[in-house]
Design an enzyme around this catalytic site. Sequence first.
Site, PDB file in Angstrom:
ATOM      1  CG  ASP A   1      39.353  49.557  37.762  1.00  0.00           C
ATOM      2  OD1 ASP A   1      38.716  48.982  38.656  1.00  0.00           O
ATOM      3  OD2 ASP A   1      39.672  49.173  36.778  1.00  0.00           O
ATOM      4  CB  SER A   2      42.098  47.466  40.196  1.00  0.00           C
ATOM      5  OG  SER A   2      41.538  46.761  39.471  1.00  0.00           O
TER       6      SER A   2
ATOM      7  CB  CYS B   1      37.024  49.063  41.310  1.00  0.00           C
ATOM      8  SG  CYS B   1      37.829  47.464  41.815  1.00  0.00           S
TER       9      CYS B   1
ATOM     10  CD  GLU C   1      44.302  45.746  34.045  1.00  0.00           C
ATOM     11  OE1 GLU C   1      45.561  46.190  33.487  1.00  0.00           O
ATOM     12  OE2 GLU C   1      43.366  46.234  34.528  1.00  0.00           O
TER      13      GLU C   1
ATOM     14  CB  CYS D   1      34.752  42.175  37.233  1.00  0.00           C
ATOM     15  SG  CYS D   1      36.564  42.664  37.038  1.00  0.00           S
TER      16      CYS D   1
ATOM     17  CG  HIS E   1      39.060  44.481  34.314  1.00  0.00           C
ATOM     18  ND1 HIS E   1      39.098  45.227  35.287  1.00  0.00           N
ATOM     19  CD2 HIS E   1      40.430  44.928  33.755  1.00  0.00           C
ATOM     20  CE1 HIS E   1      40.213  45.681  35.805  1.00  0.00           C
ATOM     21  NE2 HIS E   1      41.063  45.418  34.742  1.00  0.00           N
TER      22      HIS E   1
HETATM   23  N1  DGL Z   1      38.089  45.949  37.749  1.00  0.00           N
HETATM   24  C1  DGL Z   1      37.759  45.223  39.267  1.00  0.00           C
HETATM   25  C2  DGL Z   1      36.583  45.031  39.638  1.00  0.00           C
HETATM   26  O1  DGL Z   1      35.590  45.469  39.057  1.00  0.00           O
HETATM   27  C3  DGL Z   1      38.582  44.116  39.139  1.00  0.00           C
HETATM   28  C4  DGL Z   1      39.836  43.973  38.901  1.00  0.00           C
HETATM   29  C5  DGL Z   1      40.800  43.353  39.819  1.00  0.00           C
HETATM   30  O2  DGL Z   1      40.961  42.084  40.346  1.00  0.00           O
HETATM   31  O3  DGL Z   1      41.497  44.484  40.038  1.00  0.00           O
HETATM   32  O4  DGL Z   1      36.316  44.100  40.461  1.00  0.00           O
END
Ligand code: DGL
Length: 274
Positions: A12-13, A75, A154, A187, A189
């Site tokens: 993931d990011s 992600c 985050e 997302c 997150h």
């Molecule tokens: N976790 C990422 C997603 O599911 C997004 C977070 C980011 O913008 O890096 O899209």
Amino acid sequence: MADRKAPIGVFDSGVGGLTVAREIMRQIPDEKIVYFGDTARVPYGSKSRDTIIKYSRQIIRFLKTQEVKAIVVACNTASAVALEEVREELDIPIIGVIKAGARTAAAATRNGKIGIIATETTINSKVYTHFLEELNPQLTVIGKACPLFVPLVEEGTFLNDPITEEIASRYLEGLKKEQIDTLILGCTHYPLISSTVGRVMGNQVTLVNPAYETARELKALLKEEGLENTEQKQDREAMHTFYVSDTPDNFRKFAETILPCSVADTTQINIEKY
Ligand code: DGL
């Protein structure tokens, strides 16, 4: 033929993909995970397709050095814009989170109105809408980008805070007016603020976390490919490894609150090298 005992690569990011890793640990506890969080380059959600494809390729090259037997793109943004591109270049199975989320939502809706909240890149890609309409052309699909959610998550301290509730109320106002009955947390997150999102939307709206269905899909895929680990792990606490592209301290602190295992083994790497 890949080794059944080899780990699964999950990336993931940043920390969001840990919600998917957690679900994999729950559903297939004997599988070892190598997790990569691109904490130096988060967020992906406002970056271009080309940049995200480049980042995804670098991460996959790194995960291959760890001899993973399969990869989960944990992600939504990378799943939306990079998955199909990189799939062709790989000799191991790779799955994303979007198809799984779309399937769950299409099965859950009663009035046919589905909302998606995600990053700008995911919403603009229209990949969720495409999969949902493929599953059922009668569905009404409404997307809303919520860019402030990622930094809030985050940051770690605003998960249950009036600030998050206020921002969620503003973002979700339009979806409420449209009377959606199902909302995809598009997302990785967002499941970490699902109680706030749920409160704002009201309990008549079903929240879909694609992580659950993704782990199920992975389990089925491993079986189908003859790749599932049949050996029972003795030390489930310490079998996973974590890599990040920025300092590990914040990641470790955060991951400890989410995962049922030790995150002591977290190492910073220079992802630009790959
Ligand atoms: N976790 C990422 C997603 O599911 C997004 C977070 C980011 O913008 O890096 O899209």
